[in-house]
Motif scaffolding. Structure first.
Motif: not given
Ligand SMILES: Cc1cc2nc3c(=O)[nH]c(=O)nc-3n(C[C@H](O)[C@H](O)[C@H](O)COP(=O)(O)OP(=O)(O)OC[C@H]3O[C@@H](n4cnc5c(N)ncnc54)[C@H](O)[C@@H]3O)c2cc1C
Length: 402
Positions: A204-216
């Motif tokens: 995928f060219d551009q994605v957003d990834v979040k790890i909410k538990s670590e606010k990352l």
């Protein structure tokens, strides 16, 4: 008594020796425990050596360093990627900037960098003791006593460029320095999930990834591998989350937005397809830019019947697809090394180093450069840039002393 002992013949140690000039060079010794120098440079960047990165504003550059961001600012104001390019160019090594801003030798071979450094160090008449690992360092009144395989040596200044070697961190600890415990940085995420099973190789060219538990959170390209997720978007997150994710035993939930669109936008688009493409088969027609195999996998995961056409999609099904594309939760269980590029977070505590000179704040005439420090970056040439810049600053300070 010798003037300068450089402990470790890697990128930082050699760049320092290459910048000392002949006057200081002849009173300098590099102690290297291996039989050959610059081994990591040789294998770096898949054998091409990603020397640095085309980012010429120190304020932007420091953003690539999860550890060292604040401290490196003054370092990069003294020597930054533009200076690295000029340095190698002046010595006949042509560099090129690739589309993603990574900088490599035009030869596409790390040997161009190695040969240049070897030549400069030889020109400066720096002695290199191979197979002569340092076993201990003692501070004495007028300098340091260094015990190596070949005996005891005395020097006025010691520069530690041993990389991330736990054995040597112990020696530094004995000199009074605090060592931040090493943990891996730059790794990929392990994930076994039906949504990505059999889809290795899809990117995928551009994605957003979040790890909410670590606010990352991070963004960037993403690659599905046979063990989970990789690609710059993931590696960036692994570097920024190195400590927190280590504490969690690499078990956490990641939320991925595969198309960088809002859930509402996707719902609107799918609703419009209900009218515009009412009779088209949902399975056969993928309205998004990503590969069709992923689209089919998501439809199967959402239990959508293969015979449906767009007009058949219910409100609930549209919501479900939209969620899977814009806010999908994946359970991550473990990590894998990115290619062979294991980078370590941890090392000499930055609070104990003066970043104007790279000298220890606790022991005068003791200097540090490179991976031995608690500094690391994401991939892209940034780790070498930190080595070049720190080593350059030390060479200036040493020239000032003598
Ligand atoms: C596979 C791989 C590819 C990479 N590719 C890139 C890239 O393309 N671009 C980039 O920016 N970064 C890259 N990196 C990271 C980069 O290689 C390191 O950040 C960099 O080499 C650190 O340099 P250094 O001089 O601090 O340590 P090192 O290069 O590790 O050198 C330390 C030296 O000290 C010696 N030593 C250790 N203990 C002793 C002792 N007791 N006595 C004497 N000598 C000792 C070691 O033998 C070694 O030669 C890569 C890393 C890996 C593993």
């Amino acid at each position: 008594m010798g003037k300068i002992a450089i402990i470790g013949g890697g990128a930082a140690g050699y760049f320092l020796a290459a910048n000392l000039g002949k006057e200081l060079g002849k009173d300098t010794v590099i102690f290297e425990q291996a039989q050959m120098p610059l081994q990591k440079v040789r294998i770096s960047g898949g054998g091409r050596c990603n020397v640095t990165h085309a980012c010429f504003d120190p304020l932007d550059l420091v953003e690539f360093y999860p550890r060292g961001k604040k401290e490196l600012l003054s370092v990069f104001y003294q020597f930054q990627p533009g200076d690295t390019m000029a340095w190698y160019d002046d010595r006949g090594v042509e560099l090129k900037i690739e589309d993603d801003n990574r900088i490599f030798p035009v030869s596409n071979s790390s040997m161009s960098i190695i040969e240049c450094l070897l030549k400069e160090v030889e020109k400066n008449k720096v002695r290199v003791n191979f197979s002569d690992g340092v076993k201990s360092i003692n501070k004495v009144e007028d300098g340091f006593e260094i015990e190596t395989a070949s005996g005891i040596h005395r020097f006025e200044n010691v520069v530690v460029t041993t990389g991330s070697t736990p054995k040597f961190w112990k020696i530094i600890k004995n000199l009074g320095h605090k060592i931040i415990s090493p943990v891996p940085s730059l790794f990929t995420f392990n994930c076994k999930d039906p949504r990505i099973e059999g889809l290795m190789g899809i990117s995928f060219d551009q994605v957003d990834v979040k790890i909410k538990s670590e606010k990352l959170e991070s963004e960037g390209p993403l690659l599905i591998t046979h063990w989970g997720f990789s690609g710059p978007g993931i590696l960036r997150l692994s570097a920024w989350g190195a400590l927190a994710l280590n504490e969690r035993g690499y078990k956490f939930d990641a939320e991925i937005n595969f198309i960088q669109q809002s859930k509402e936008d996707v719902i609107e688009l799918l609703n419009s397809k209900k009218n515009q493409d009412a009779k088209k088969s949902i399975y056969k027609y993928n309205p998004f830019d990503f590969p069709k195999r992923f689209w089919v996998s998501i439809l199967q995961y959402c239990k959508i019947n293969e015979n449906l056409v767009f007009a058949d999609l219910s409100k609930k099904q549209i919501e479900q697809i939209a969620k899977e594309l814009t806010a999908a939760e994946y359970s991550i269980n473990g990590k894998s090394t990115f290619k062979d590029e294991f980078v370590t977070a941890g090392g000499v505590d930055l609070k104990e180093v003066n970043f104007q000179t790279m000298e220890s704040k606790l022991v005068s005439n003791l200097f540090f450069a490179g991976e031995v420090l608690n500094i690391d970056a994401i991939t892209g040439g940034f780790n070498f840039q930190a080595c070049w810049s720190e080593a350059y600053i030390i060479s200036n300070k040493l020239k000032e002393i003598y």
